[in-house]
Design a protein around this motif. Structure first.
Motif, PDB file in Angstrom:
ATOM      1  N   SER A   4       0.822  -1.215   0.000  1.00  0.00           N
ATOM      2  CA  SER A   4       0.000   0.000   0.000  1.00  0.00           C
ATOM      3  C   SER A   4       0.855   1.263   0.000  1.00  0.00           C
ATOM      4  O   SER A   4       0.691   2.139  -0.858  1.00  0.00           O
ATOM      5  N   SER A   5       1.762   1.376   0.953  1.00  0.00           N
ATOM      6  CA  SER A   5       2.589   2.582   1.059  1.00  0.00           C
ATOM      7  C   SER A   5       3.503   2.737  -0.145  1.00  0.00           C
ATOM      8  O   SER A   5       3.687   3.842  -0.671  1.00  0.00           O
ATOM      9  N   ARG A  43       1.405   3.635  -3.336  1.00  0.00           N
ATOM     10  CA  ARG A  43       0.957   5.029  -3.271  1.00  0.00           C
ATOM     11  C   ARG A  43       2.095   5.979  -3.631  1.00  0.00           C
ATOM     12  O   ARG A  43       1.897   6.945  -4.383  1.00  0.00           O
ATOM     13  N   GLU A  44       3.291   5.716  -3.127  1.00  0.00           N
ATOM     14  CA  GLU A  44       4.428   6.589  -3.422  1.00  0.00           C
ATOM     15  C   GLU A  44       4.855   6.465  -4.875  1.00  0.00           C
ATOM     16  O   GLU A  44       5.208   7.477  -5.518  1.00  0.00           O
ATOM     17  N   ARG A  52       2.462   8.483  -6.851  1.00  0.00           N
ATOM     18  CA  ARG A  52       2.717   9.913  -6.669  1.00  0.00           C
ATOM     19  C   ARG A  52       3.902  10.368  -7.522  1.00  0.00           C
ATOM     20  O   ARG A  52       3.837  11.403  -8.187  1.00  0.00           O
ATOM     21  N   TYR A  78      -4.025   6.223  -7.922  1.00  0.00           N
ATOM     22  CA  TYR A  78      -3.711   5.137  -6.998  1.00  0.00           C
ATOM     23  C   TYR A  78      -5.009   4.524  -6.488  1.00  0.00           C
ATOM     24  O   TYR A  78      -5.899   5.234  -6.019  1.00  0.00           O
ATOM     25  N   ASP A 116      -6.501   1.689  -3.909  1.00  0.00           N
ATOM     26  CA  ASP A 116      -6.321   0.772  -2.784  1.00  0.00           C
ATOM     27  C   ASP A 116      -7.545  -0.134  -2.727  1.00  0.00           C
ATOM     28  O   ASP A 116      -8.570   0.227  -2.166  1.00  0.00           O
ATOM     29  N   THR A 120      -8.842   8.567  -5.829  1.00  0.00           N
ATOM     30  CA  THR A 120      -7.652   7.891  -6.344  1.00  0.00           C
ATOM     31  C   THR A 120      -6.443   8.820  -6.527  1.00  0.00           C
ATOM     32  O   THR A 120      -5.480   8.452  -7.192  1.00  0.00           O
ATOM     33  N   PRO A 152      -3.124   9.945  -5.264  1.00  0.00           N
ATOM     34  CA  PRO A 152      -2.198   9.344  -4.297  1.00  0.00           C
ATOM     35  C   PRO A 152      -1.842  10.270  -3.142  1.00  0.00           C
ATOM     36  O   PRO A 152      -1.389   9.813  -2.094  1.00  0.00           O
ATOM     37  N   PRO A 184      -5.811   9.770  -1.035  1.00  0.00           N
ATOM     38  CA  PRO A 184      -6.713   8.672  -1.381  1.00  0.00           C
ATOM     39  C   PRO A 184      -7.749   8.472  -0.280  1.00  0.00           C
ATOM     40  O   PRO A 184      -7.558   8.950   0.848  1.00  0.00           O
TER      41      PRO A 184
END
Length: 259
Positions: free
Chosen positions: A30-31, A34-35, A38, A44, A46, A84, A86, A89
């Motif tokens: 997840s992290s 997301r990065e 970005r 993004y 989830d 969505t 990033p 979110p």
């Protein structure tokens, strides 16, 4: 933006890019996803938050989780909106912000009961595919979608498919730090059920521990956050530029080098 981010961004201008990231709880998907989204200017998604939101809605409606048809019927009609971006979110149910509520322990401990309902999964599959298609056709020309079954069921035709794994010890330590601020023995044990039991439950309907054909495998056990992001960006660059085969990342790739 790094050199490989610039390289991928140039390609995104020419065509939409769908990146699918799968993996067990606590692997960092997840992290990291997301990065990566970005840095690449993509949307993004989830998908785990979608199941959490569905679970929250079922619980708030007073439906017995053991009543599979009732749970599926409710999820089929519930109003879910996913943001969505990033940088921000989130999930909203009937316009209600549930972003904090769906991360509470009371939801984390029961989400598998909803996520393993096959009728629920069929409904969520359609929602996820619709969101991915909309993102690919949108102004950001692509999406990083992460969660269970993304690489094999939800988006098997994604441009880049990655299975992000980590050892059980690494995953427990990461989630303990996230939830309790420390990875001491007590915190790790308090987190074990959310990681080990949930993965065991979800594995009855989803394969997220072994890379399917064409899916690149990355073990992040020995990598920190930045190293994992760099490795994923490297994998994306190699795949979309055709400069590397789809196989486990070697040590150069783990260091963020693009051949």
């Amino acid at each position: 933006m790094s050199a490989q981010s610039d390289r991928i961004a140039d390609l995104i201008e020419a065509r939409p890019l769908v990146i699918a990231v799968d993996g067990p709880s606590g692997s960092g998907k997840s992290s990291v996803s997301r990065e990566v989204a970005r840095r690449l200017g993509l949307e993004y998604l989830d998908t785990g938050a979608m199941y959490r939101a569905a679970t929250w809605s079922v619980v708030e409606s007073g439906i017995d989780l053991a009543d599979a048809p009732a749970v599926a019927g409710h999820v089929a009609g519930f109003d879910l909106t996913m943001a969505t971006d990033p940088s921000a979110p989130g999930a909203w149910v009937a316009g209600h912000d549930v972003n904090a509520a769906i991360r509470e322990t009371r939801i984390s401990t029961i989400v598998s009961k909803v996520a393993t309902n096959l009728d629920v999964r069929a409904n969520m599959l359609k929602r996820q595919r619709d969101l991915i298609a909309a993102a690919a056709a949108g102004p950001h020309a692509g999406v990083v979608a992460e969660g269970r079954d993304i690489t094999t069921v939800v988006a098997p035709d994604a441009d880049v498919r990655i299975l992000l794994t980590a050892s059980e010890a690494a995953r427990l330590a990461r989630r303990a730090k996230e939830l309790h601020g420390t990875a001491d023995a007590a915190s790790v044990e308090a987190t074990r059920d959310q990681i080990v039991r949930r993965d065991s439950d979800d594995s009855t309907v989803s394969n997220f521990e072994v890379a399917a054909d064409g899916v690149l495998h990355l073990d992040s056990s020995a990598l920190d956050f930045e190293q994992t992001v760099d490795a994923v960006l490297t994998a994306i660059a190699r795949t979309v530029t055709g400069t590397g085969s789809v196989a486990d990342l070697d040590e150069n790739a783990r260091a963020g080098a693009v051949s």
